[in-house]
Design an enzyme around this catalytic site. Structure first.
Site, PDB file in Angstrom:
ATOM      1  CB  SER A 177       2.590  -7.899   1.122  1.00  0.00           C
ATOM      2  OG  SER A 177       1.812  -7.702   2.248  1.00  0.00           O
ATOM      3  CB  THR A 237       0.629  -3.459   6.594  1.00  0.00           C
ATOM      4  OG1 THR A 237      -0.963  -3.805   5.765  1.00  0.00           O
ATOM      5  CG2 THR A 237       0.921  -2.256   6.539  1.00  0.00           C
ATOM      6  CG  ASP A 238      -2.416  -7.173   3.950  1.00  0.00           C
ATOM      7  OD1 ASP A 238      -2.625  -6.611   4.913  1.00  0.00           O
ATOM      8  OD2 ASP A 238      -3.068  -7.097   2.800  1.00  0.00           O
ATOM      9  CB  THR A 287      -1.126  -0.145   1.486  1.00  0.00           C
ATOM     10  OG1 THR A 287      -1.706  -1.050   1.117  1.00  0.00           O
ATOM     11  CG2 THR A 287      -1.728   1.265   1.415  1.00  0.00           C
TER      12      THR A 287
HETATM   13  C1  SIN Z   1      -0.298  -5.383   1.136  1.00  0.00           C
HETATM   14  O1  SIN Z   1      -0.104  -5.817   2.054  1.00  0.00           O
HETATM   15  O2  SIN Z   1       0.447  -5.347   0.051  1.00  0.00           O
HETATM   16  C2  SIN Z   1      -1.533  -4.305   0.838  1.00  0.00           C
HETATM   17  C3  SIN Z   1      -1.942  -4.012   2.243  1.00  0.00           C
HETATM   18  C4  SIN Z   1      -0.992  -2.899   2.933  1.00  0.00           C
HETATM   19  O3  SIN Z   1       0.286  -2.846   2.469  1.00  0.00           O
HETATM   20  O4  SIN Z   1      -1.469  -2.390   3.868  1.00  0.00           O
END
Ligand code: SIN
Length: 313
Positions: free
Chosen positions: A62, A95-96, A16
């Protein structure tokens, strides 16, 4: 004589933090990983007078992180950390699965220099994105001469990978440690440290050298009301090498799930007991319990078991 400016290498993997949406008010309907590292750096005017290099390793959401990307990323991190002129490495990530990648890199590389993962909950195109401040803080840690090991810098805090969890689906304070607080807080560009940087021995790149498609399969099963163990039997039939059970409370499992796990062990499948609780360790009680995840979340215990299985080949 002035000491030379520390060189930091930024490795982009997507997420993100590099996401863009059609409207600045849209913080959920965006494409992750759309921007390259240079665009992320350009969005932070305060980084203009830092010595940075950047490289794209991947451009993914991710949720799609996989063993092949981890192999590539670990190799690039190892390469840059070994360069004498490099002070530290920053990895921009989604973050995932951030807590899995951070734990993986710490176990494989245990770097003597800082390797800092950072991310964002709001896309770069949002009205007030959180990525730029997180990236600036991550560079601050990567430049810090006393820092070492893999850490995650997010929302003004630096965390060790061990036991870190993404705990919120939307808020910008999306991460929390298990029973420990952060290593440090970042306040106005100043680092206030509370505990030691992560250390330990590296497993080494040779441990993860086997082709990614041949890595031992490790799956996660959950205990829940009515859990009858049929997923365990199906996983064993499909040839898994390991299972992590996210048990209830302190890793407990229903009688029927327990019996299925016993059948899995009898078929030489390694079983690690973790918890579906947000926080707290799962401690080994006796040998019959199998392996306990300790501070690791179920997803981190899956990484650990896969790395251990790679070492038994
Ligand atoms: C991801 O994990 O690539 C999408 C969600 C995020 O980064 O918060």
């Amino acid at each position: 004589m002035q000491s030379p400016m520390p060189l930091v290498v930024i490795l982009a993997t997507g997420g993100t933090i590099a996401g863009t949406a059609a409207a600045s008010t849209d913080t959920t309907g965006y494409r992750a990983g759309a921007l390259g590292a240079d665009a992320l750096i350009a969005a932070v005017p305060a980084l203009a007078d830092h010595l940075l290099e950047s490289e794209s390793v991947a451009a993914i959401d991710s949720k799609d992180m996989d063993a092949a990307t981890w192999q590539r990323l670990a190799a690039r991190v190892a390469h840059h950390v070994a360069r004498p002129e490099v002070a530290g490495v920053v990895i921009t990530h989604g973050t995932d699965t951030l807590e899995e990648t951070a734990y993986f890199l710490q176990r494989v590389l245990a770097p003597a220099k800082p390797v800092v993962l950072t991310a964002a909950m709001r896309p770069a195109s949002a009205l007030s994105p959180d990525g730029p401040a997180n990236l600036l803080d991550a560079v601050t840690v990567a430049e810090c001469a006393e820092a070492r090991g893999v850490s995650v810098v997010f929302a003004g805090a630096a965390w060790a990978a061990l036991g870190l969890r993404k705990v919120h689906t939307l808020q910008t304070s999306a991460f929390a440690g298990s029973d420990c607080g952060p290593i440090a807080r970042l306040e106005g560009g100043t680092l206030r440290r509370f505990r030691a940087w992560p250390g330990g021995e590296a497993l080494g790149l040779a441990r993860i050298a086997a082709p990614a498609q041949s890595w031992p399969q490790v799956e996660i099963v959950l205990n829940h009301a009515g859990a009858d163990g049929r997923l365990v039997d199906a996983a064993v039939a499909s040839g898994v090498a390991g299972l992590v059970v996210a048990g209830t409370g302190h890793g407990s499992t229903s009688a029927r799930l327990d019996a299925a796990l016993e059948r899995a062990r009898a078929a030489s499948v390694r079983v690690t007991r973790a918890s579906r609780c947000a926080f707290g360790p799962v401690l080994a009680r006796d040998a019959r319990d199998g392996e306990a995840a300790g501070e690791l979340s179920a997803v981190q215990a899956r990484v650990e078991l896969q790395l251990q299985l790679l070492g038994t080949r």
